[in-house]
Design an enzyme around this catalytic site. Structure first.
Site, PDB file in Angstrom:
ATOM      1  N   ARG A  73       0.811  -1.229   0.000  1.00  0.00           N
ATOM      2  CA  ARG A  73       0.000   0.000   0.000  1.00  0.00           C
ATOM      3  C   ARG A  73       0.837   1.269   0.000  1.00  0.00           C
ATOM      4  O   ARG A  73       0.484   2.254  -0.612  1.00  0.00           O
ATOM      5  CB  ARG A  73      -0.914   0.008   1.235  1.00  0.00           C
ATOM      6  CG  ARG A  73      -2.295  -0.482   0.950  1.00  0.00           C
ATOM      7  CD  ARG A  73      -3.347  -0.015   1.903  1.00  0.00           C
ATOM      8  NE  ARG A  73      -3.087  -0.080   3.302  1.00  0.00           N
ATOM      9  CZ  ARG A  73      -3.193  -1.151   4.085  1.00  0.00           C
ATOM     10  NH1 ARG A  73      -3.531  -2.314   3.563  1.00  0.00           N
ATOM     11  NH2 ARG A  73      -2.978  -1.084   5.381  1.00  0.00           N
ATOM     12  N   TYR A  77       0.459   4.526  -2.463  1.00  0.00           N
ATOM     13  CA  TYR A  77       0.251   5.910  -2.032  1.00  0.00           C
ATOM     14  C   TYR A  77       1.343   6.824  -2.586  1.00  0.00           C
ATOM     15  O   TYR A  77       1.093   7.946  -3.006  1.00  0.00           O
ATOM     16  CB  TYR A  77       0.212   5.997  -0.500  1.00  0.00           C
ATOM     17  CG  TYR A  77      -0.919   5.214   0.126  1.00  0.00           C
ATOM     18  CD1 TYR A  77      -2.118   5.023  -0.571  1.00  0.00           C
ATOM     19  CD2 TYR A  77      -0.812   4.673   1.397  1.00  0.00           C
ATOM     20  CE1 TYR A  77      -3.158   4.303  -0.001  1.00  0.00           C
ATOM     21  CE2 TYR A  77      -1.864   3.951   1.967  1.00  0.00           C
ATOM     22  CZ  TYR A  77      -3.026   3.769   1.257  1.00  0.00           C
ATOM     23  OH  TYR A  77      -4.049   3.050   1.816  1.00  0.00           O
ATOM     24  N   TYR A  99     -12.203  11.361  -1.189  1.00  0.00           N
ATOM     25  CA  TYR A  99     -13.490  11.366  -0.497  1.00  0.00           C
ATOM     26  C   TYR A  99     -13.286  11.778   0.964  1.00  0.00           C
ATOM     27  O   TYR A  99     -12.187  11.663   1.504  1.00  0.00           O
ATOM     28  CB  TYR A  99     -14.207  10.013  -0.629  1.00  0.00           C
ATOM     29  CG  TYR A  99     -13.722   8.926   0.293  1.00  0.00           C
ATOM     30  CD1 TYR A  99     -12.682   8.085  -0.073  1.00  0.00           C
ATOM     31  CD2 TYR A  99     -14.321   8.722   1.538  1.00  0.00           C
ATOM     32  CE1 TYR A  99     -12.244   7.078   0.768  1.00  0.00           C
ATOM     33  CE2 TYR A  99     -13.893   7.717   2.391  1.00  0.00           C
ATOM     34  CZ  TYR A  99     -12.844   6.910   1.998  1.00  0.00           C
ATOM     35  OH  TYR A  99     -12.410   5.916   2.847  1.00  0.00           O
TER      36      TYR A  99
HETATM   37  C1  LIG Z   1      -8.418   5.711   4.420  1.00  0.00           C
HETATM   38  S1  LIG Z   1      -9.602   6.187   5.614  1.00  0.00           S
HETATM   39  C2  LIG Z   1     -10.349   7.554   4.795  1.00  0.00           C
HETATM   40  C3  LIG Z   1     -11.064   8.519   5.701  1.00  0.00           C
HETATM   41  C4  LIG Z   1     -11.616   9.728   4.962  1.00  0.00           C
HETATM   42  N1  LIG Z   1     -10.529  10.507   4.386  1.00  0.00           N
HETATM   43  C5  LIG Z   1     -12.464  10.638   5.843  1.00  0.00           C
HETATM   44  O1  LIG Z   1     -12.258  11.846   5.799  1.00  0.00           O
HETATM   45  O2  LIG Z   1     -13.315  10.131   6.578  1.00  0.00           O
HETATM   46  C6  LIG Z   1     -10.731   4.882   5.516  1.00  0.00           C
HETATM   47  C7  LIG Z   1     -11.464   4.685   6.815  1.00  0.00           C
HETATM   48  O3  LIG Z   1     -12.378   5.760   7.012  1.00  0.00           O
HETATM   49  C8  LIG Z   1     -13.560   5.278   7.612  1.00  0.00           C
HETATM   50  N2  LIG Z   1     -14.659   5.389   6.643  1.00  0.00           N
HETATM   51  C9  LIG Z   1     -14.581   5.506   5.316  1.00  0.00           C
HETATM   52  N3  LIG Z   1     -15.797   5.542   4.762  1.00  0.00           N
HETATM   53  C10 LIG Z   1     -16.681   5.451   5.785  1.00  0.00           C
HETATM   54  C11 LIG Z   1     -18.097   5.414   5.885  1.00  0.00           C
HETATM   55  N4  LIG Z   1     -18.875   5.484   4.798  1.00  0.00           N
HETATM   56  N5  LIG Z   1     -18.630   5.297   7.099  1.00  0.00           N
HETATM   57  C12 LIG Z   1     -17.878   5.207   8.223  1.00  0.00           C
HETATM   58  N6  LIG Z   1     -16.568   5.244   8.191  1.00  0.00           N
HETATM   59  C13 LIG Z   1     -15.955   5.359   6.995  1.00  0.00           C
HETATM   60  C14 LIG Z   1     -13.332   3.792   7.930  1.00  0.00           C
HETATM   61  O4  LIG Z   1     -12.762   3.672   9.225  1.00  0.00           O
HETATM   62  C15 LIG Z   1     -12.330   3.437   6.847  1.00  0.00           C
HETATM   63  O5  LIG Z   1     -11.600   2.276   7.159  1.00  0.00           O
END
Ligand SMILES: C[S@@+](CC[C@H](N)C(=O)[O-])C[C@H]1O[C@@H](n2cnc3c(N)ncnc32)[C@H](O)[C@@H]1O
Length: 275
Positions: A73, A77, A99
């Site tokens: 990973r 990145y 996102y």
């Molecule tokens: C790489 S991080 C990205 C977070 C993203 N940049 C943000 O601002 O929330 C990925 C993690 O964010 C959280 N996440 C992403 N999508 C989500 C969702 N739809 N609902 C809840 N948690 C979410 C989960 O913990 C997931 O493993």
């Protein structure tokens, strides 16, 4: 040193939910900059960004790199950040879109901005609506009530961390907990059992925890599954799941500090009365 090349970089977030969570400033960068470089998983959001941007470079396929021997990973990145930077170095105004919030659990934007600035380019980040923002709204939890700890699940597992059971604990990325090779985007029952065993040093196994998944479009339903901590290894976790652990103990007053503050207040009041 300012680089006279006109390239520049802004990192923006698209929010979690299609339609409505994109800030006006993020939208204006997406629509007006020379190129949008993005890793947006949600198909409708991606399609909208593609339609309104002048040029669109999609980074989603870069995740395939993890399948190559010797790559993981981190290489993915780094390659994503390098693509953003090479567009900027060619003189373009680059909008990198991710996102949620572009700087929360999103190392690519932090890497790209740091490198761009080191080379003398203008680079900055605009905040977006993150999973944590949605969690607060959907679960009705105010981080101000008891305080909050927030960390990545695997990091919690493999480092010595001090967990305070009187605060809310948010564990990100439980769906890849324990995946130390950084090669696949999944976990398994055995790794999750290790996570539970470590959490059980602080919380009872029957403590209620929440599997939270914010709806990413208006047709989806938000997931708020309440389960026993001990049942976590058998639960269905996805890449978008966040694990929420409410406090297990009530706050205890620190009477020594309260006494100190009261003594200061009393002496200030006396001084003011004498003045
Ligand atoms: C790489 S991080 C990205 C977070 C993203 N940049 C943000 O601002 O929330 C990925 C993690 O964010 C959280 N996440 C992403 N999508 C989500 C969702 N739809 N609902 C809840 N948690 C979410 C989960 O913990 C997931 O493993």
């Amino acid at each position: 040193m300012t680089n006279l090349n006109k390239g520049s970089l802004v990192c923006v977030g698209t929010g979690m939910r299609m339609g409505g969570q994109l800030t006006p400033i993020a939208r204006s960068y997406i629509e007006s900059f020379d190129v949008v470089v993005a890793a947006i998983p949600h198909i409708f959001t991606r399609k909208w960004v593609m339609d309104v941007s002048k040029e669109y470079i999609c980074l989603n396929s870069y995740y395939e790199d993890m399948k190559i021997d010797g790559k993981n990973r981190r290489d993915t990145y780094r390659r994503m950040a390098d693509t953003i930077l090479s567009e900027m170095r060619s003189g373009k105004r680059v909008c990198a879109a991710f996102y949620g919030h572009p700087g929360i659990f999103a190392c690519i934007s932090h890497m790209a901005i740091a490198d761009a600035r080191a080379e003398g380019y203008d680079a900055h980040m605009e905040p977006g609506i993150s999973a944590l923002d949605c969690l607060v709204a959907d679960l009705g939890i105010d981080p101000g009530s008891y305080g909050m700890q927030s960390m990545e699940s695997t990091q919690f597992m493999i480092y010595q961390r001090m967990i305070d059971p009187t605060t809310l604990l948010v564990l990100w990325q439980p769906g890849i907990a324990g995946e130390l090779a950084l090669k696949v985007l999944e976990t398994n029952e055995e790794y999750l059992q290790v996570l539970v065993n470590k959490l059980a040093l602080t919380y009872p196994l029957d403590h209620e925890v929440i599997l939270y998944e914010a709806a990413t479009d208006p047709l989806e339903k938000t997931r708020i599954d309440k389960i026993r901590l001990g049942d976590l290894p058998q639960a269905k976790l996805r890449q978008i799941t966040t694990l929420v652990i409410p406090p297990a103990k009530t706050l205890e007053r620190d009477q020594a500090i309260i006494d100190q503050i009261n003594a200061i207040t009393a002496s200030l009041t006396k001084l003011r009365a004498a003045a």
